[in-house]
Design an enzyme around this catalytic site. Structure first.
Site, mmCIF file in Angstrom:
data_model
loop_
_atom_site.group_PDB
_atom_site.id
_atom_site.type_symbol
_atom_site.label_atom_id
_atom_site.label_comp_id
_atom_site.label_asym_id
_atom_site.label_seq_id
_atom_site.Cartn_x
_atom_site.Cartn_y
_atom_site.Cartn_z
ATOM 1 N N GLY A 69 44.772 31.885 49.690
ATOM 2 C CA GLY A 69 44.533 33.027 50.498
ATOM 3 C C GLY A 69 44.242 32.980 51.914
ATOM 4 N N GLY A 91 41.310 33.829 55.077
ATOM 5 C CA GLY A 91 40.135 33.924 55.287
ATOM 6 C C GLY A 91 39.413 32.552 55.690
ATOM 7 C CB ILE A 99 36.822 29.441 52.184
ATOM 8 C CG1 ILE A 99 35.386 29.849 52.341
ATOM 9 C CG2 ILE A 99 37.086 28.302 51.183
ATOM 10 C CD1 ILE A 99 34.612 30.394 51.095
ATOM 11 C CD GLU A 139 48.621 37.489 46.953
ATOM 12 O OE1 GLU A 139 49.346 37.893 45.860
ATOM 13 O OE2 GLU A 139 47.793 37.872 47.503
ATOM 14 N N GLY A 174 46.740 39.390 44.084
ATOM 15 C CA GLY A 174 47.548 38.329 43.301
ATOM 16 C C GLY A 174 46.630 37.327 42.658
#
Length: 445
Positions: free
Chosen positions: A229, A231, A233, A252, A350
């Site tokens: 994803g 961000g 982290i 995604e 997702g």
């Protein structure tokens, strides 16, 4: 039509303007857009930089002649009066993922939010809306008469050729390859604009982010395919993968941190079972560096979300690893990733798509990552989710929960063992209280 005007007509009018093109027609006069929107129309707009801002300007300009029109879009990046109820029920926004722009409007009650898994949005649109027209941003047409939706395929790719489409070409949109190209014969009309793309820089990681990322990166094997994803982290995880070999990307969202891994030879995709040797994504969001890198880059395939996020497709890739963030985890392992303190913040996206796909993949792993504490010192590991919180990833699907204090391995574990594992990765200051709460809840004696 004058510059910025919106033309409101019947569906029959819509299909006649402009006439069918046997050769590439010229765009609408610069600064003008012809937008045909019928009463009760459902207008489909791609997410993020796929939004054609000039076209939506024109729709708003003609709002006094609209009737019960809905604009459907995930993750909008541009604030607009209609999102705040400026035109009443004549023009209303329907969101499928809240952004920093649409979140306040949702809290005000002036937009709607439809729950969804990202992979299923195309199906939801086909079944629940009229799909009257798609309006989308694109690159200028090439010498063969093809437009590219550039940074996007998302839920719009599957509508190409099936739904009337009006395009807005901008020189800032990169030409990409995949299922997001549109031939001029499939276009009802197009215009030009000089709008730049919105840039989203990488989030800077702190020490806690890097500690979490280290625990994840060391568990991802060479040759794995990954979805990560966005961000701080996520940025740290990508940095932590720089010593790996032959990784594949099937994600995604493609962003700047992934470019580094491709350019450094860490990502080759040679061991991927799906779209081998290719970086696969359904939309891209980052800085100008990313957008320039995407330009006619043969290694990147921008494909529809109903393929990219389909758990059945993901499961075909061995050693698939997904990494996604959450805001709250209860002692059974339920993850609330779209609400904060019981208030809606985003949507499911997702996360569950990739967690389920990784669960079924041979040697697959799914990581849910979170700091152990919020910024104001509250534990993110909680006995029970806050009132109003929404479960994004089911306890039955959650695999690993990672904080800076360690990794809780949950798959196949009894509820009592799950609770103990989650307490062990909570902040030390709350572990005794969590243990008492677990006993009160009957999770263990």
């Amino acid at each position: 039509h004058p510059a910025g005007a919106a033309f409101i007509g019947s569906h029959t009018d819509w299909t006649r303007v402009p006439p069918p093109m046997n050769s590439l027609s010229a765009p609408v006069t610069a600064g003008a857009e012809i937008v045909l929107v019928t009463p009760g129309a459902d207008v489909i707009v791609p997410l993020a930089n796929g939004e054609p801002t000039t076209v939506l300007d024109a729709i708003e300009a003609g709002a006094d002649r609209l009737e019960d029109v809905r604009i459907h879009q995930m993750h909008a990046l541009h604030d607009r009066p209609y999102m705040h109820g400026a035109y009443g029920d004549r023009l209303r926004h329907v969101s499928y993922f809240l952004s920093h722009i649409t979140r306040p409007a949702y809290w005000e009650g002036t937009i709607d939010l439809v729950p969804n898994h990202f992979s299923e949005v195309p199906m939801i649109l086909r079944r629940s809306t009229k799909c009257t027209v798609v309006v989308a941003a694109c690159s200028p047409p090439d010498q063969h008469g093809y437009f590219s939706l550039g940074t996007n395929a998302d839920y719009v790719a599957g509508l190409i050729g099936r739904v009337p489409i009006f395009l807005e070409a901008t020189p800032y949109m990169p030409r990409t390859r995949g299922a997001n190209v549109v031939h001029h014969s499939q276009v009802a009309g197009w215009c030009e604009s000089e709008r730049p793309l919105v840039e989203v820089p990488r989030s800077e990681a702190n020490d806690i982010d890097r500690a979490i990322a280290s625990l994840v990166a060391e568990r991802i094997p060479d040759g794995a395919s990954v979805q990560i994803g966005i961000g701080s982290i996520a940025s740290a995880v990508l940095d932590g993968l720089r010593g790996h070999r032959d990784l594949g990307i099937h994600t995604e969202l493609l962003h700047d941190g992934m470019v580094d891994l491709v350019e450094e030879g860490v990502v080759t995709g040679v061991e991927k079972e799906v779209r081998r040797n290719r970086v696969v994504t359904t939309f891209c969001l980052g800085t100008r560096r990313l957008y320039d890198w995407l330009e006619d880059n043969a290694v990147v395939e921008v494909l529809g979300v109903d393929f990219v996020n389909d758990p059945r497709v993901i499961a075909r890739m061995s050693r698939f690893n997904s990494v996604n963030a959450t805001t709250e985890v209860d002692l059974m392992g339920q993850c609330a990733s779209e609400t904060i303190g019981g208030r809606y913040w985003s949507s499911s996206g997702g996360q569950a798509d990739f967690a389920r796909g990784a669960m079924y993949a041979d040697e697959g792993q799914a990581f849910i990552v979170t700091p152990s504490l919020t910024r104001d010192g509250r534990s993110r590991i909680v006995p029970s989710l806050a009132s109003g919180s929404v479960v994004t990833t089911l306890k039955n699907t959650v695999d690993h929960v990672v904080t800076e204090h360690g990794v809780a391995e949950l798959r196949g574990k009894a509820l009592s063992d799950r609770a103990r594992a989650l307490i062990a990765v909570a902040d030390p200051s709350v572990r005794d209280n969590l243990t008492r709460d677990a006993r009160t809840l009957g999770l263990f004696l």
